[in-house]
Design a protein around this motif. Structure first.
Motif, mmCIF file in Angstrom:
data_model
loop_
_atom_site.group_PDB
_atom_site.id
_atom_site.type_symbol
_atom_site.label_atom_id
_atom_site.label_comp_id
_atom_site.label_asym_id
_atom_site.label_seq_id
_atom_site.Cartn_x
_atom_site.Cartn_y
_atom_site.Cartn_z
ATOM 1 N N ILE A 37 0.822 -1.269 0.051
ATOM 2 C CA ILE A 37 0.038 -0.057 -0.072
ATOM 3 C C ILE A 37 0.927 1.177 -0.010
ATOM 4 O O ILE A 37 0.613 2.331 -0.600
ATOM 5 C CB ILE A 37 -0.824 -0.123 1.211
ATOM 6 C CG1 ILE A 37 -1.786 -1.282 1.072
ATOM 7 C CG2 ILE A 37 -1.727 1.207 1.309
ATOM 8 C CD1 ILE A 37 -2.821 -1.355 -0.046
ATOM 9 N N ASN A 38 1.999 1.436 0.749
ATOM 10 C CA ASN A 38 2.702 2.281 0.818
ATOM 11 C C ASN A 38 3.673 2.405 -0.298
ATOM 12 O O ASN A 38 4.097 1.798 -0.813
ATOM 13 C CB ASN A 38 3.681 2.361 2.230
ATOM 14 C CG ASN A 38 2.733 2.241 3.397
ATOM 15 O OD1 ASN A 38 1.530 2.739 3.096
ATOM 16 N ND2 ASN A 38 3.265 2.275 4.826
ATOM 17 N N GLU A 39 3.952 3.728 -0.277
ATOM 18 C CA GLU A 39 5.171 4.263 -1.242
ATOM 19 C C GLU A 39 6.594 3.657 -0.893
ATOM 20 O O GLU A 39 6.678 3.684 0.394
ATOM 21 C CB GLU A 39 5.327 5.809 -1.673
ATOM 22 C CG GLU A 39 3.943 6.198 -2.267
ATOM 23 C CD GLU A 39 4.081 7.710 -2.778
ATOM 24 O OE1 GLU A 39 5.060 8.198 -2.031
ATOM 25 O OE2 GLU A 39 3.029 8.321 -3.234
ATOM 26 N N GLY A 40 7.413 3.105 -1.800
ATOM 27 C CA GLY A 40 8.723 2.895 -1.264
ATOM 28 C C GLY A 40 9.485 2.274 -2.537
ATOM 29 O O GLY A 40 9.377 2.500 -3.855
ATOM 30 N N ILE A 41 10.505 1.499 -2.225
ATOM 31 C CA ILE A 41 11.280 0.745 -3.246
ATOM 32 C C ILE A 41 11.481 -0.831 -3.124
ATOM 33 O O ILE A 41 11.672 -1.177 -1.917
ATOM 34 C CB ILE A 41 12.975 1.357 -2.704
ATOM 35 C CG1 ILE A 41 12.975 2.973 -2.887
ATOM 36 C CG2 ILE A 41 13.929 0.765 -3.819
ATOM 37 C CD1 ILE A 41 14.527 3.566 -2.536
ATOM 38 N N LEU A 42 11.229 -1.328 -4.368
ATOM 39 C CA LEU A 42 11.135 -2.704 -4.226
ATOM 40 C C LEU A 42 12.763 -3.098 -5.098
ATOM 41 O O LEU A 42 13.100 -2.643 -6.095
ATOM 42 C CB LEU A 42 10.195 -3.385 -5.231
ATOM 43 C CG LEU A 42 8.960 -3.539 -4.383
ATOM 44 C CD1 LEU A 42 7.932 -4.171 -5.473
ATOM 45 C CD2 LEU A 42 9.320 -4.732 -3.323
ATOM 46 N N THR A 43 13.573 -4.114 -4.281
ATOM 47 C CA THR A 43 14.612 -4.423 -4.805
ATOM 48 C C THR A 43 14.975 -5.782 -4.471
ATOM 49 O O THR A 43 14.339 -6.490 -3.618
ATOM 50 C CB THR A 43 15.924 -3.516 -4.327
ATOM 51 O OG1 THR A 43 17.048 -4.067 -4.776
ATOM 52 C CG2 THR A 43 16.026 -3.866 -2.734
ATOM 53 N N LYS A 44 15.840 -6.388 -5.313
ATOM 54 C CA LYS A 44 16.296 -7.874 -5.139
ATOM 55 C C LYS A 44 17.543 -7.908 -4.085
ATOM 56 O O LYS A 44 18.374 -6.876 -4.303
ATOM 57 C CB LYS A 44 16.746 -8.474 -6.231
ATOM 58 C CG LYS A 44 17.489 -9.928 -6.061
ATOM 59 C CD LYS A 44 17.893 -10.547 -7.322
ATOM 60 C CE LYS A 44 18.745 -11.748 -7.299
ATOM 61 N NZ LYS A 44 19.963 -11.695 -6.337
ATOM 62 N N ARG A 45 17.145 -8.508 -3.141
ATOM 63 C CA ARG A 45 18.346 -8.700 -1.767
ATOM 64 C C ARG A 45 18.584 -9.960 -1.537
ATOM 65 O O ARG A 45 17.755 -10.819 -1.116
ATOM 66 C CB ARG A 45 17.967 -7.947 -0.553
ATOM 67 C CG ARG A 45 18.899 -7.818 0.455
ATOM 68 C CD ARG A 45 20.232 -6.980 0.155
ATOM 69 N NE ARG A 45 19.857 -5.619 -0.266
ATOM 70 C CZ ARG A 45 19.744 -4.723 0.772
ATOM 71 N NH1 ARG A 45 19.868 -4.889 1.779
ATOM 72 N NH2 ARG A 45 19.357 -3.460 0.029
ATOM 73 N N ASP A 46 19.808 -10.564 -2.061
ATOM 74 C CA ASP A 46 20.299 -11.916 -2.003
ATOM 75 C C ASP A 46 19.227 -12.800 -2.593
ATOM 76 O O ASP A 46 18.824 -12.367 -3.830
ATOM 77 C CB ASP A 46 20.351 -12.352 -0.637
ATOM 78 C CG ASP A 46 21.493 -11.746 0.214
ATOM 79 O OD1 ASP A 46 22.338 -11.357 -0.439
ATOM 80 O OD2 ASP A 46 21.252 -11.337 1.416
ATOM 81 N N PHE A 47 18.507 -13.529 -1.957
ATOM 82 C CA PHE A 47 17.245 -14.371 -2.748
ATOM 83 C C PHE A 47 15.983 -14.068 -2.213
ATOM 84 O O PHE A 47 15.128 -14.922 -2.105
ATOM 85 C CB PHE A 47 17.628 -16.089 -2.627
ATOM 86 C CG PHE A 47 18.973 -16.622 -3.402
ATOM 87 C CD1 PHE A 47 18.855 -16.696 -4.552
ATOM 88 C CD2 PHE A 47 19.994 -16.590 -2.466
ATOM 89 C CE1 PHE A 47 20.112 -16.921 -5.336
ATOM 90 C CE2 PHE A 47 21.127 -17.106 -3.000
ATOM 91 C CZ PHE A 47 21.443 -17.279 -4.581
ATOM 92 N N ASN A 48 15.706 -13.010 -1.924
ATOM 93 C CA ASN A 48 14.623 -12.386 -1.362
ATOM 94 C C ASN A 48 14.133 -11.090 -1.994
ATOM 95 O O ASN A 48 15.200 -10.421 -2.568
ATOM 96 C CB ASN A 48 14.408 -12.373 -0.085
ATOM 97 C CG ASN A 48 14.352 -13.720 0.808
ATOM 98 O OD1 ASN A 48 13.326 -14.367 0.351
ATOM 99 N ND2 ASN A 48 15.123 -14.010 1.762
ATOM 100 N N VAL A 49 13.067 -10.636 -1.707
ATOM 101 C CA VAL A 49 12.657 -9.244 -2.036
ATOM 102 C C VAL A 49 12.735 -8.226 -0.850
ATOM 103 O O VAL A 49 12.118 -8.603 0.256
ATOM 104 C CB VAL A 49 11.318 -9.068 -2.847
ATOM 105 C CG1 VAL A 49 10.833 -7.709 -3.107
ATOM 106 C CG2 VAL A 49 11.163 -9.978 -4.100
ATOM 107 N N LEU A 50 13.336 -7.125 -1.026
ATOM 108 C CA LEU A 50 13.372 -5.921 0.032
ATOM 109 C C LEU A 50 12.306 -4.889 -0.355
ATOM 110 O O LEU A 50 12.502 -4.422 -1.442
ATOM 111 C CB LEU A 50 14.717 -5.674 0.224
ATOM 112 C CG LEU A 50 14.704 -4.561 1.363
ATOM 113 C CD1 LEU A 50 14.344 -4.982 2.784
ATOM 114 C CD2 LEU A 50 16.333 -4.004 1.382
ATOM 115 N N PHE A 51 11.604 -4.570 0.570
ATOM 116 C CA PHE A 51 10.570 -3.442 0.373
ATOM 117 C C PHE A 51 11.124 -2.358 1.338
ATOM 118 O O PHE A 51 10.936 -2.679 2.722
ATOM 119 C CB PHE A 51 9.036 -3.675 0.532
ATOM 120 C CG PHE A 51 8.087 -2.550 0.469
ATOM 121 C CD1 PHE A 51 8.283 -1.962 -0.949
ATOM 122 C CD2 PHE A 51 7.547 -2.102 1.279
ATOM 123 C CE1 PHE A 51 7.371 -0.895 -1.117
ATOM 124 C CE2 PHE A 51 6.547 -0.921 1.018
ATOM 125 C CZ PHE A 51 6.640 -0.212 -0.253
#
Length: 397
Positions: free
Chosen positions: A75-89
């Motif tokens: 719901i919130n604004e942010g940044i999605l990125t690949k971090r190791d073998f997971n997704v970081l929001f």
């Protein structure tokens, strides 16, 4: 080496024999790569772990992420990125890791920055990403390339679509089941409200079903369905118990009142949920039965969604309003008289929608969730297309 034959050990620290830098720990009664190592009667047993049942979470994290089953809603604004073998929001409210191995889809409702390599990673792990605008309309989606599309199934879909007789017969079944579910919804609320208007419209739906049985074309079927749904929408005010909410007519892009905002948002959630399941089969979502295949990227999910809108989307709306879970403060007015759900409104709607998805009903004497029923519906349709096994669309009783 004999010491190691009696158990499984894990060595950590630097490659040194100095005791202060090296630790050796017994690794029994732990799980490694899906296997559990146990000691019994001085023997080491290796057991394959059963896949754990995916729990359903309906609480909101502080970072504006909701996990329900294997779907995450951002719901919130942010940044999605690949971090190791997971997704970081990452957002202003903190960080949250999303485990891709336990995730089927990401739903994004706000402005989110996607870093380089993120979509490549989504393709590798087979994870669907759906973007939804502030009005609740789908902007687009990312579907992994490694789906199960099959050219033989596509050709069979096209053959049915090209056959006026076969397509009409299948479309008739789906449209009649959809109106039957609208009628069942009206009966459900008529029993609880003893409304003469609701009973009259139950009879109208029965008449529409009779007309559909006599329809000679897809266009005639769709016209009858549109007329039936218009009469159904007129019944909303007899079902709703909150004077702050009044429904006049269906409006889209943008929705022009709070109920239309919830209908648009709920329909989008349902369309995408069905789309995700279709894309996991060999069916081609572009080739519809009722909705014409053309420039539209998705058609088949729209056909099947009509079966479940009254039961899942509309009932979620009635529950939220009648129980006063949602109020006028959960909506935002924008340009062109547009109305859409605020962050708090979206959170409340998603929670109630998922409650309906996991509500259980009897199917052949067994309690089943609508999540199961939707998946079964797609598989039943797929079997008729591929093998000719008769498909019977779901009817709520």
């Amino acid at each position: 080496m004999s010491e190691y034959c009696q158990g499984i050990y894990y060595k950590c620290g630097n490659a040194s024999t100095e005791s202060e830098k090296t630790g050796i720990f017994q690794g029994l009664n732990r799980k490694y790569l899906g296997y559990r190592f146990e000691e019994k009667n001085k023997k080491i047993l290796i057991k394959k772990e059963k896949k754990a049942y995916r729990s359903v979470y309906r609480d909101w994290y502080t970072t504006g992420i909701q996990r329900v089953d294997s779907n995450y809603h951002l719901i919130n604004e942010g940044i999605l990125t690949k971090r190791d073998f997971n997704v970081l929001f990452e957002s202003n409210e903190g960080k949250k890791y999303i485990p891709v191995e336990a995730t089927d889809a990401l739903f994004i409702y706000s402005n989110v920055i996607i870093t380089g390599g993120f979509l490549e990673f989504m393709n590798q792990v087979g994870l669907n990403v759906c973007l939804i605008d502030k009005y609740g309309e789908k902007i687009g989606s990312f579907v992994p390339q490694n789906n199960r599309r099959n050219i033989k199934t596509e050709l069979k879909q096209l053959r049915i679509y090209d056959s006026e007789t076969e397509r009409l017969a299948m479309a008739r079944k789906i449209e009649i089941a959809g109106i039957s579910n609208i009628r069942a919804n009206l009966r459900y609320y008529e029993r609880r409200k003893t409304s003469k208007e609701l009973q009259e419209n139950v009879d109208v739906m029965s008449a529409c079903i009779k007309q559909m049985n006599e329809a000679k074309s897809i266009n005639e079927l769709m016209l009858i369905e549109a007329q039936a749904r218009q009469r159904y929408y007129q019944c909303f005010n007899y079902i709703l118990d909150n004077k702050d909410f009044h429904f006049e007519k269906r409006t889209r892009r943008p929705p022009q009142d709070s109920i239309n905002a919830m209908i648009s948002f709920g329909n989008t959630l349902l369309y995408q949920r069905i789309a995700n399941e279709i894309n996991r089969t060999s069916l081609d979502i572009r080739i519809g039965i009722i909705h014409a295949a053309g420039s539209r990227q998705e058609s088949l999910n729209l056909d099947l969604a009509d079966l479940f809108k009254p039961i899942l989307v509309d009932r979620a709306i009635f529950t939220l309003i009648n129980r006063k879970v949602i109020s006028s403060s959960d909506f935002i007015e924008v340009e062109n008289n547009g109305i859409y759900l605020s962050k708090s409104g979206k959170k409340a709607f998603i929670k109630e929608f998922e409650n309906k998805i996991y509500q259980k009903v009897k199917i052949d004497g067994i309690d089943r969730t609508y999540d199961y029923i939707i998946k079964r519906e797609i598989q039943n349709l797929k079997r008729e297309i591929e093998t000719g096994e008769v498909y019977k669309p779901y009817k709520y009783v």
